[in-house]
Scaffold this active site. Structure first.
Site, PDB file in Angstrom:
ATOM      1  N   HIS A   1       0.908  -1.184   0.094  1.00  0.00           N
ATOM      2  CA  HIS A   1       0.022  -0.079  -0.017  1.00  0.00           C
ATOM      3  C   HIS A   1       0.679   1.173  -0.100  1.00  0.00           C
ATOM      4  CE1 HIS A   1      -3.601  -2.564   0.977  1.00  0.00           C
ATOM      5  NE2 HIS A   1      -2.833  -3.164   1.751  1.00  0.00           N
TER       6      HIS A   1
ATOM      7  N   SER B   1      17.898  19.382 -17.049  1.00  0.00           N
ATOM      8  CA  SER B   1      16.618  20.264 -17.496  1.00  0.00           C
ATOM      9  C   SER B   1      16.642  21.390 -18.301  1.00  0.00           C
ATOM     10  CB  SER B   1      16.101  20.892 -16.169  1.00  0.00           C
ATOM     11  OG  SER B   1      15.023  21.870 -16.507  1.00  0.00           O
TER      12      SER B   1
END
Length: 446
Positions: A176, A298
């Site tokens: 989970h 980037s």
């Protein structure tokens, strides 16, 4: 035939249309150019991937015609020489499969007829374009899946070797997306290795299914000739024939869909692994780094180092599933060949390319991983040993439910190392079963 003369691309579209009409139709060609272009679609571009397989199938068919004496041994020798020349010209890019042809099939017959004259016109005897395209697609799929199998094996090998290096490297296990119990990097990696072994087993089964020749079924009804179908199958390296001509025609699209589904299984394992990497590489986790051979910068932020390769791998299942959906949508058809099936080529080729491109890169990506072992171990908190504590009390005679409740407070004297050392059941961190996985891999690659 001089292959270089075929490279000239200033022939008119009318010449191509007339050529295709002669090859494929007994009727006078009255179709407008835009209709011809619409019907041809992207076939001539897609057939770049299929052309050599089409030559292989044509050669096998001609050997079959020689076996039943529809052409002579001398004729066959001329055909073999012409096809070998065409094959080499295509490989060397001296012959260009371009818009002068409707598709690769028409190009082959045109080249044979140009070089061999009347003899070249015999190449299509007892053959339909239906079983011609079925045959080259079958050879293409079989070869592609064989190549993919080798690439999958290389990834499994890399995972097994990497796991051996990290049998004692601790990390948190998650359910989970919440910290659950301690585990090791080896257990995590071997989970994907065994999943790919399952995929490899399915690849083998699919390979057996694809190992069948549709050549000789013609348009789906057979032909009034004693075609040597077993001989032509063997000439192409296929172990059996598809017996029934209707079944052969109905396998068009169906076999492509099976291939794409298998690719989807492979890519679903890649997607899950890529998701794990994406999470573990975040600065919030910082469990794993990636060498700059597999990261990008980037365009605006000097501080960024992005795992673009991982993200494209994660996304690539969408390409495969989209291709499978496209083929599945085509198959709402009656039996026999329908022109709709022409549109199954593009998604098949696209799905195979996306999958094979991914698996070629995966070993290098795995070798570029850097595990931040101290950070992973520090993320293992005492509460994660609660299950170990409960089971230790069970071994002293307490019921599991009582031990479970007593251990909920997370206070436990058990260390992560002790927890890992106690995982002695097969597959656990202290009993990985590596040799079993290696034996299974060897068995699947024999």
């Amino acid at each position: 035939m001089n292959p270089k003369t075929l490279q000239t691309s200033n022939q008119s579209s009318q010449t191509t249309q007339t050529l295709d009409a002669v090859l494929w139709s007994a009727q006078e060609n009255t179709l407008p150019p835009e209709v011809m272009a619409y019907l041809a679609g992207a076939d001539v571009e897609l057939d770049q991937a299929l052309f050599l397989y089409d030559i292989q199938g044509t050669l096998a068919h001609l050997k079959g015609l020689a076996a039943i004496e529809l052409i002579s041994a001398a004729d066959l020798s001329q055909f073999e020489a012409a096809l070998a020349q065409l094959q080499q010209a295509f490989i060397k890019q001296e012959f260009v499969l371009d818009s002068r042809f409707e598709d690769g099939h028409s190009a082959i017959e045109f080249c044979l007829t140009e070089q061999l004259g009347e003899l070249g016109k015999k190449a299509h005897t007892g053959r339909s374009r239906n079983d011609q395209v079925l045959t080259c697609l079958r050879l293409f799929m079989k070869d592609q899946m064989g190549g993919l199998k080798g690439e999958v094996v290389a990834v499994i090998d890399t995972l097994l070797n990497l796991a051996k290096d990290h049998t004692d490297t601790l990390m948190p296990g998650y359910t989970h997306l919440q910290r659950a119990m301690p585990t090791t990097v080896a257990v995590w990696l071997l989970g994907f290795a065994e999943g790919l072994l399952d995929d490899l087993q399915q690849l083998n089964a699919l390979g057996e299914l694809l190992d069948a020749s549709p050549l000789g079924t013609a348009a789906g009804f057979g032909v009034p000739l004693p075609l040597a179908r077993e001989l032509t199958a063997a000439a192409m390296g296929l172990s059996r024939v598809q017996v029934n001509p209707v079944a052969a025609q109905n396998s068009r699209g169906k076999y492509e869909l099976m291939v794409l589904h298998q690719l989807s299984y492979l890519m679903s394992d890649v997607r899950r692994f890529s998701w794990d990497l994406s999470l573990f590489m975040t600065q919030e986790f910082n469990f794993i780094g990636l060498k700059n051979t597999h990261t990008t910068g980037s365009s605006i932020m000097p501080n960024k180092n992005n795992p673009d390769v991982v993200e494209i791998m994660r996304a690539s299942q969408a390409v495969v599933d989209g291709a499978a959906a496209q083929v599945h949508a085509l198959l709402s058809l009656p039996s026999g060949y329908q022109r709709d099936l022409q549109l199954s080529k593009e998604p098949l080729i696209k799905g195979l390319k996306a999958t094979r491109d991914t698996f070629v890169l995966l070993p290098g990506l795995l070798e570029a991983l850097v595990f931040n072992t101290d950070i992973m171990q520090a993320a293992i908190t005492p509460a994660m040993m609660a299950t170990d504590q409960a089971l230790a009390q069970v071994q002293q005679g307490q019921s599991f439910r009582d031990a479970y409740l007593a251990s909920k407070d997370g206070q436990t004297p058990i260390t992560p190392e002790q927890s890992i050392q106690a995982r002695v059941s097969l597959g656990g961190a202290a009993n990985l079963g590596l040799e079993i996985l290696e034996e299974r891999l060897e068995g699947l690659t024999q």
